[in-house]
Design a protein around this motif. Structure first.
Motif, PDB file in Angstrom:
ATOM      1  N   TYR A   1      -3.912   7.444  -2.873  1.00 16.31           N
ATOM      2  CA  TYR A   1      -3.712   6.128  -2.262  1.00 16.31           C
ATOM      3  C   TYR A   1      -4.051   5.024  -3.262  1.00 16.31           C
ATOM      4  CZ  TYR A   1      -4.714   1.890   0.355  1.00 16.31           C
ATOM      5  OH  TYR A   1      -4.742   0.582   0.760  1.00 16.31           O
TER       6      TYR A   1
ATOM      7  N   THR B   1      -6.380   4.892   7.325  1.00  8.14           N
ATOM      8  CA  THR B   1      -4.917   5.026   7.243  1.00  8.14           C
ATOM      9  C   THR B   1      -4.524   6.180   6.328  1.00  8.14           C
ATOM     10  OG1 THR B   1      -4.767   3.420   5.420  1.00  8.14           O
ATOM     11  CG2 THR B   1      -4.605   2.553   7.657  1.00  8.14           C
ATOM     12  N   ALA B   2      -5.216   6.330   5.206  1.00 11.29           N
ATOM     13  CA  ALA B   2      -4.877   7.399   4.264  1.00 11.29           C
ATOM     14  C   ALA B   2      -5.118   8.771   4.892  1.00 11.29           C
ATOM     15  CB  ALA B   2      -5.686   7.249   2.979  1.00 11.29           C
TER      16      ALA B   2
ATOM     17  N   THR C   1      -3.760   2.754  11.911  1.00  8.25           N
ATOM     18  CA  THR C   1      -4.928   1.927  11.575  1.00  8.25           C
ATOM     19  C   THR C   1      -6.103   2.138  12.526  1.00  8.25           C
ATOM     20  OG1 THR C   1      -4.016   0.124  12.908  1.00  8.25           O
ATOM     21  CG2 THR C   1      -3.517   0.099  10.553  1.00  8.25           C
TER      22      THR C   1
ATOM     23  N   THR D   1     -11.252   0.365   5.257  1.00  9.20           N
ATOM     24  CA  THR D   1     -10.216   0.493   6.285  1.00  9.20           C
ATOM     25  C   THR D   1      -9.117   1.451   5.836  1.00  9.20           C
ATOM     26  OG1 THR D   1     -10.638  -1.766   7.012  1.00  9.20           O
ATOM     27  CG2 THR D   1      -8.560  -0.777   7.706  1.00  9.20           C
ATOM     28  N   CYS D   2      -8.771   1.405   4.563  1.00 10.54           N
ATOM     29  CA  CYS D   2      -7.683   2.259   4.065  1.00 10.54           C
ATOM     30  C   CYS D   2      -8.054   3.736   4.085  1.00 10.54           C
ATOM     31  CB  CYS D   2      -7.248   1.834   2.670  1.00 10.54           C
ATOM     32  SG  CYS D   2      -8.596   1.649   1.489  1.00 10.54           S
TER      33      CYS D   2
ATOM     34  N   TYR E   1       3.660   2.631   4.698  1.00  7.69           N
ATOM     35  CA  TYR E   1       2.864   1.431   4.966  1.00  7.69           C
ATOM     36  C   TYR E   1       3.797   0.221   5.044  1.00  7.69           C
ATOM     37  CZ  TYR E   1      -1.580   3.741   3.765  1.00  7.69           C
ATOM     38  OH  TYR E   1      -2.701   4.551   3.741  1.00  7.69           O
TER      39      TYR E   1
ATOM     40  N   TRP F   1      -3.149   0.331  -3.863  1.00  8.33           N
ATOM     41  CA  TRP F   1      -2.528  -0.868  -3.305  1.00  8.33           C
ATOM     42  C   TRP F   1      -2.178  -1.834  -4.438  1.00  8.33           C
ATOM     43  CZ3 TRP F   1      -7.620   0.088  -3.687  1.00  8.33           C
ATOM     44  CH2 TRP F   1      -8.444  -0.911  -4.210  1.00  8.33           C
TER      45      TRP F   1
ATOM     46  N   GLU G   1       0.851  -1.189   0.000  1.00  9.17           N
ATOM     47  CA  GLU G   1       0.000   0.000   0.000  1.00  9.17           C
ATOM     48  C   GLU G   1       0.886   1.238   0.000  1.00  9.17           C
ATOM     49  OE1 GLU G   1      -3.635  -0.431   2.784  1.00  9.17           O
ATOM     50  OE2 GLU G   1      -2.071  -1.689   3.671  1.00  9.17           O
TER      51      GLU G   1
ATOM     52  N   CYS H   1      -9.006   6.759  -0.175  1.00 12.78           N
ATOM     53  CA  CYS H   1      -9.773   5.516  -0.223  1.00 12.78           C
ATOM     54  C   CYS H   1     -11.258   5.847  -0.117  1.00 12.78           C
ATOM     55  CB  CYS H   1      -9.359   4.645   0.949  1.00 12.78           C
ATOM     56  SG  CYS H   1      -8.925   2.997   0.478  1.00 12.78           S
TER      57      CYS H   1
END
Length: 331
Positions: free
Chosen positions: A208, A165-166, A240, A161-162, A252, A210, A114, A156
């Motif tokens: 972002y 984090t992003a 996270t 979930t991302c 990441y 992956w 990622e 995202c």
């Protein structure tokens, strides 16, 4: 040396038994997981093992967490060809400690990847864009779809979930201070489409994504270096976590993606287990295969034949010359 005739039958049986056990392969099950890369790997494994090793490998439906738990509690299926282990790490580690499971080889050699990315053609034009400092320096190039004063960072989709984090890393990098605004693409397809449109028009894009994915198989992208390396503890404990108030900058960390087998399988099928120890794909290899599947609307079985026929230099490195010949004859 003279061998007594009475000893010949017993000796022949003994030699035959040794050779048979050295070359034998039995029946077992492989989880056919419900996403493209894992299902493709399962089909490749089944074909190579059944035709190259004379195994009787059967594909059965699988899913990430349920398959891992079933292998621990019920010993079935025998093999999960592509398991993203972070999602069930504690359970898997306990399964290994209790001698119920084994980590075989890495299904994805690089792990799941990622990051924040920019198109490769942009880095070719501005080499400094391989770093976050370079992206910030050229912030004005990243046009916002709804604002003339903001710069676009594609995040995202909401609910993923991302997205957490992003957003944390966007804030930790203080990108808003440089005029960037987070753009919600609305869906995974919307995010992929934004990259596709940028490539078709040869325009700047920053956001972002992956790997492995069809998108990165079609469109060469460069992962932006934050200059910090990956802080695994920071990533787990803050990046996270939705409620983390003071995120710090970290790359990441790779998501480990292993082939998992039951301990019983590893002991009963040493030849097949040795194959799983060697078999693995790099992210660029898998992304190319996923892109081919998408472009040709191919299912996993069709893609399996395409891979075996088109990339022998990859899969022949996993097996002996004799096994490779058997696989080619079956093709």
């Amino acid at each position: 040396m003279k061998i007594l005739p009475s000893l010949l039958p017993a000796m022949l049986v003994s030699v035959f038994s040794v050779n048979a056990s050295a070359a034998s392969c039995g029946s077992f099950t492989i989880a056919d997981m419900n996403w493209n890369s894992a299902s493709l790997i399962a089909h490749i494994d089944q074909f190579i093992l059944n035709n190259g090793y004379q195994c009787d490998a059967e594909l059965i439906p699988g899913d990430s967490v349920p398959t891992g738990i079933s292998m621990i509690e019920k010993g079935q299926p025998d093999v999960a060809p592509e398991l993203w282990t972070n999602s069930v790490k504690e359970a898997l580690d306990k399964g290994v400690a209790d001698k119920r499971l084994r980590y075989a080889g890495k299904a994805l050699i690089n792990g799941g990847e990622e990051g924040f990315w920019v198109p490769a053609y942009l880095v070719k034009q501005y080499p400094e864009m391989a770093t976050i400092e370079g992206v910030i320096k050229h912030a004005a190039l990243f046009k916002h779809p709804e604002s003339e004063t903001k710069h676009a960072f594609y995040s995202c989709p909401a609910g993923w979930t991302c997205q957490i984090t992003a957003e944390h890393l966007f804030n930790a990098l203080k990108l808003a201070d440089y005029g960037f605004d987070m753009v919600d693409p609305g869906s995974g397809a919307g995010l992929a489409g934004s990259i596709s449109r940028a490539y078709e028009r040869h325009q700047p894009w920053f956001g972002y994504y992956w790997s492995p994915t069809p998108v990165l198989g079609k469109y060469p992208m460069v992962k932006v270096d934050f200059g910090t390396g990956a802080d695994v503890e920071e990533y787990r404990n803050c990046t996270t976590q939705p409620n983390c108030q003071s995120p710090k900058v970290t790359m990441y960390p790779p998501s480990p993606v292993y082939t998992i087998t039951t301990e019983a399988f590893a002991q009963k099928e040493p030849l097949a287990y040795a194959y799983f120890e060697k078999r693995g794909f790099t992210n660029p290899q898998m992304s190319k295969l996923l892109a081919w599947m998408e472009d040709n609307q191919a299912d996993e079985e069709t893609a399996m034949y395409y891979f075996l026929e088109t990339y022998p230099e990859i899969w022949k490195a996993w097996v002996s010359a004799d096994t490779a010949e058997k696989v080619e004859n079956a093709l």
